[in-house]
Scaffold this motif. Structure first.
Motif, PDB file in Angstrom:
ATOM      1  N   THR A  57     -56.893   9.170 -27.196  1.00 31.67           N
ATOM      2  CA  THR A  57     -55.827  10.061 -26.744  1.00 31.67           C
ATOM      3  C   THR A  57     -54.540   9.647 -27.427  1.00 31.67           C
ATOM      4  O   THR A  57     -54.183   8.465 -27.441  1.00 31.67           O
TER       5      THR A  57
ATOM      6  N   THR B 203     -46.480  15.695 -26.591  1.00 30.81           N
ATOM      7  CA  THR B 203     -47.598  16.298 -25.873  1.00 30.81           C
ATOM      8  C   THR B 203     -48.860  15.477 -26.106  1.00 30.81           C
ATOM      9  O   THR B 203     -48.965  14.727 -27.077  1.00 30.81           O
TER      10      THR B 203
ATOM     11  N   SER C 222     -52.906  14.789 -26.864  1.00 30.29           N
ATOM     12  CA  SER C 222     -53.954  15.327 -27.726  1.00 30.29           C
ATOM     13  C   SER C 222     -55.101  14.330 -27.749  1.00 30.29           C
ATOM     14  O   SER C 222     -54.879  13.132 -27.922  1.00 30.29           O
TER      15      SER C 222
ATOM     16  N   ARG D 189     -58.677  13.180 -29.574  1.00 24.58           N
ATOM     17  CA  ARG D 189     -59.422  13.310 -30.824  1.00 24.58           C
ATOM     18  C   ARG D 189     -60.677  12.448 -30.753  1.00 24.58           C
ATOM     19  O   ARG D 189     -60.660  11.372 -30.165  1.00 24.58           O
TER      20      ARG D 189
END
Length: 131
Positions: free
Chosen positions: A45, A31, A33, A35
């Motif tokens: 990413t 998936t 995410s 940050r």
């Protein structure tokens, strides 16, 4: 499972490789995410395996699993290099031939036209079977 290509009504970041990347340790879909980076306004990413130590089923399913995360720019650079070399590159045919030779495969042959059928219209005859 929702298709990643279909737009949603929810606002936010879209992860184009979501569910297309799989963890090499457990096989689950990764998936997206995002940050924050060290500098102001900088974001990274990552694609992350959803396995959690707090979930007993995950621990039982794959006991030696370590946290897996890959930066999106690393993945897109590898995809771009592959496409440049094998799909859109100027010397793509030569690279394909070299790749086939390394694998000891024959490169695909060009289609050859079939000879025209006879114009006599007689049906094809099969040779007689020997008894």
């Amino acid at each position: 499972m929702r298709d990643a290509e279909v737009p949603t009504s929810r606002a936010g970041r879209r992860y184009p490789l979501r569910s297309r990347l799989h963890c090499s340790q457990c096989g689950r879909r990764m998936t997206g995410s995002t940050r924050p980076g060290r500098r102001a306004g900088q974001c990274y990413t990552y694609y992350v395996c959803p396995r959690r130590e707090s979930n007993p089923r995950d621990v039982h399913r794959c006991p030696g699993h370590v946290r897996t995360a890959v930066r999106e720019d690393t993945i897109t650079a590898a995809i771009a290099a592959f496409l440049d070399q094998f799909v859109f590159g100027y010397d793509r045919a030569r690279c394909c031939r070299l790749s086939c030779r390394r694998r000891r495969l024959r490169p695909p042959r060009a289609a050859t036209p079939r000879p025209p059928s006879s114009a006599s219209g007689s049906p094809a005859t099969k040779p007689a079977r020997k008894a």
